[in-house]
Write an enzyme that holds these catalytic residues in place. Sequence first.
Site, short mmCIF file in Angstrom:
data_model
loop_
_atom_site.label_atom_id
_atom_site.label_comp_id
_atom_site.label_asym_id
_atom_site.label_seq_id
_atom_site.Cartn_x
_atom_site.Cartn_y
_atom_site.Cartn_z
N ASN A 1 0.15 12.50 -27.93
CA ASN A 1 -0.47 13.07 -26.73
C ASN A 1 -1.45 14.19 -27.08
O ASN A 1 -2.48 14.36 -26.42
CB ASN A 1 0.60 13.60 -25.77
CG ASN A 1 1.43 12.47 -25.19
OD1 ASN A 1 0.97 11.34 -25.11
ND2 ASN A 1 2.66 12.79 -24.80
N LEU B 1 0.84 -1.21 0.00
CA LEU B 1 0.00 0.00 0.00
C LEU B 1 0.87 1.25 0.00
O LEU B 1 0.78 2.10 0.89
CB LEU B 1 -1.00 0.00 1.17
CG LEU B 1 -2.01 -1.16 1.17
CD1 LEU B 1 -2.95 -1.06 2.38
CD2 LEU B 1 -2.83 -1.20 -0.11
N SER C 1 15.22 0.75 -14.17
CA SER C 1 15.03 -0.20 -13.06
C SER C 1 14.21 -1.40 -13.53
O SER C 1 14.44 -2.53 -13.09
CB SER C 1 14.36 0.49 -11.86
OG SER C 1 13.02 0.83 -12.16
N LYS C 2 13.26 -1.18 -14.44
CA LYS C 2 12.48 -2.30 -14.97
C LYS C 2 13.37 -3.18 -15.87
O LYS C 2 13.29 -4.41 -15.81
CB LYS C 2 11.27 -1.80 -15.77
CG LYS C 2 10.18 -1.13 -14.95
CD LYS C 2 9.50 -2.05 -13.94
CE LYS C 2 8.62 -3.11 -14.56
NZ LYS C 2 7.83 -3.85 -13.54
N TYR D 1 12.97 4.99 -14.06
CA TYR D 1 11.91 3.96 -14.02
C TYR D 1 12.23 2.83 -15.00
O TYR D 1 12.30 1.66 -14.62
CB TYR D 1 10.55 4.59 -14.34
CG TYR D 1 9.50 3.56 -14.73
CD1 TYR D 1 9.05 2.61 -13.81
CD2 TYR D 1 8.97 3.51 -16.02
CE1 TYR D 1 8.11 1.63 -14.17
CE2 TYR D 1 8.03 2.56 -16.38
CZ TYR D 1 7.60 1.62 -15.46
OH TYR D 1 6.67 0.67 -15.81
N SER D 2 12.41 3.18 -16.28
CA SER D 2 12.58 2.11 -17.28
C SER D 2 13.90 1.38 -17.08
O SER D 2 13.99 0.17 -17.33
CB SER D 2 12.44 2.65 -18.70
OG SER D 2 13.32 3.70 -18.95
N THR E 1 7.45 -3.68 -19.01
CA THR E 1 6.95 -2.57 -19.83
C THR E 1 7.73 -2.42 -21.13
O THR E 1 8.93 -2.75 -21.19
CB THR E 1 7.07 -1.26 -19.00
OG1 THR E 1 6.91 -0.14 -19.88
CG2 THR E 1 8.44 -1.13 -18.34
N ASP E 2 7.07 -1.88 -22.15
CA ASP E 2 7.77 -1.60 -23.42
C ASP E 2 8.82 -0.49 -23.25
O ASP E 2 9.68 -0.33 -24.11
CB ASP E 2 6.76 -1.20 -24.51
CG ASP E 2 5.94 0.04 -24.20
OD1 ASP E 2 6.06 0.60 -23.08
OD2 ASP E 2 5.16 0.46 -25.08
N GLU E 3 8.76 0.24 -22.13
CA GLU E 3 9.69 1.36 -21.95
C GLU E 3 11.14 0.90 -21.82
O GLU E 3 12.07 1.69 -21.97
CB GLU E 3 9.28 2.23 -20.75
CG GLU E 3 7.87 2.76 -20.95
CD GLU E 3 7.45 3.84 -19.96
OE1 GLU E 3 8.30 4.53 -19.41
OE2 GLU E 3 6.22 3.97 -19.76
#
Length: 339
Positions: free
Chosen positions: A251, A36, A155-156, A152-153, A124-126
């Site tokens: 966008n 959470l 780390s993924k 972020y990407s 993710t695709d990122e």
Amino acid sequence: MRSILVTGGSGFIGSNFLHFVLARRPDWRIVNLDSLSYSGNRENHAGLEGDPRFRFVHGDINDRALVDELMRECEAVVHFAAESHVDRSILDPRPFIETNVLGTQTLLESLRRAGGRRFLHVSTDEVYGSLPLGDPESRFSEETPLNPHSPYSASKAASDMIALSYQHTFGLDVLVTRCSNNFGPYQFPEKVIPLFVTNLIDGEPVPLYGDGLNVRDWLHVEDHCEALLAVLERGKGGRVYNIGGSNERSNLELTHLVLDIMGRGREMIRPVADRPGHDRRYAIDARRIRSELGWAPSRSAWPQALAATIQWYVDNERWWRRIKSGEYRTYYALQYGAR
Ligand code: NAD
Ligand code: TYD
């Protein structure tokens, strides 16, 4: 009865997955381990709390003893838990390393000790980086080299490679999926669609980054869940599966459509400074999952699916209004205040 450990099931995609699977697999039992964090919300699975097939455990994927205990109870793991927002990773990368990299490794070590379990790592695709705008035929395939740009990407990508290394080195049954941008109910209103929709309901402008020409490949979250279930049940161990709907939108195009559906004018757009390192375009080549597992998106039809999602946020104001207070206000001021 199959028992599944889901991590991060109180977030956007994880909670949709809980609802999706329990409705379609009556003999499955699911334990949801979620800390959470700011984006986790117990309300996302409130409707499941009385179901004897569902159990919520409040805890961290980095808690080794807890993870070991839950791992013993399950036959497979579907791993969603993550820090998931690019802009937050620019403000503070550290939690992304702790949860996405170290948390994933904690789960994999536990899996290694328990043995004999399937591990589906939701990515993710990122991780593939960015495609140019001038080459509409280019897409990310599973063979595209990883070239992540944001904390972020990155780390993924690190967690994807660690997961696959456990398959290669220790013979664990690991699969990785890489999906494009999701939309649908229960998405935390820091991501572009729920952020813009809820701002507009409140009569506030929508902050569009840069020239607005960045392109994302939008997939309805239930199409993602269906793909994940197919990979979990029928995917080939050690394989990566890309998931995407061939639904590329800039966008600006997305923003205009949201404004039109909500009956608001273009003056509600507030152009703001671009995101640092902003990836230009993502596009997925999903031929592998389509041909091997027979998956195809059926809920992402544009613009109807977007309109239905907007309607969900209109109908569930109580859900997002509680979120858009407290910590969210601090984040919003930090992220958009001086932009
Ligand atoms: P989200 O931020 O809505 O949910 C993440 C969940 O993980 C939250 O419930 C949070 O409380 C939980 N969590 C965070 N740190 C934890 C920890 N240390 N221990 C236990 N639980 C923890 O994210 P989402 O959009 O639902 O994304 C889920 C997964 O799907 C992520 O791995 C993300 O990388 C991936 N993904 C997302 C998208 C997208 O468009 N949102 C697309 C492709 C892949
Ligand atoms: P986002 O929902 O953060 O997903 P991701 O960065 O993981 O693709 O953003 C989607 C696109 O919308 C991305 O190109 C950045 C852009 N965007 C804005 O223009 N304004 C915003 O306030 C946000 C959050 C995103």
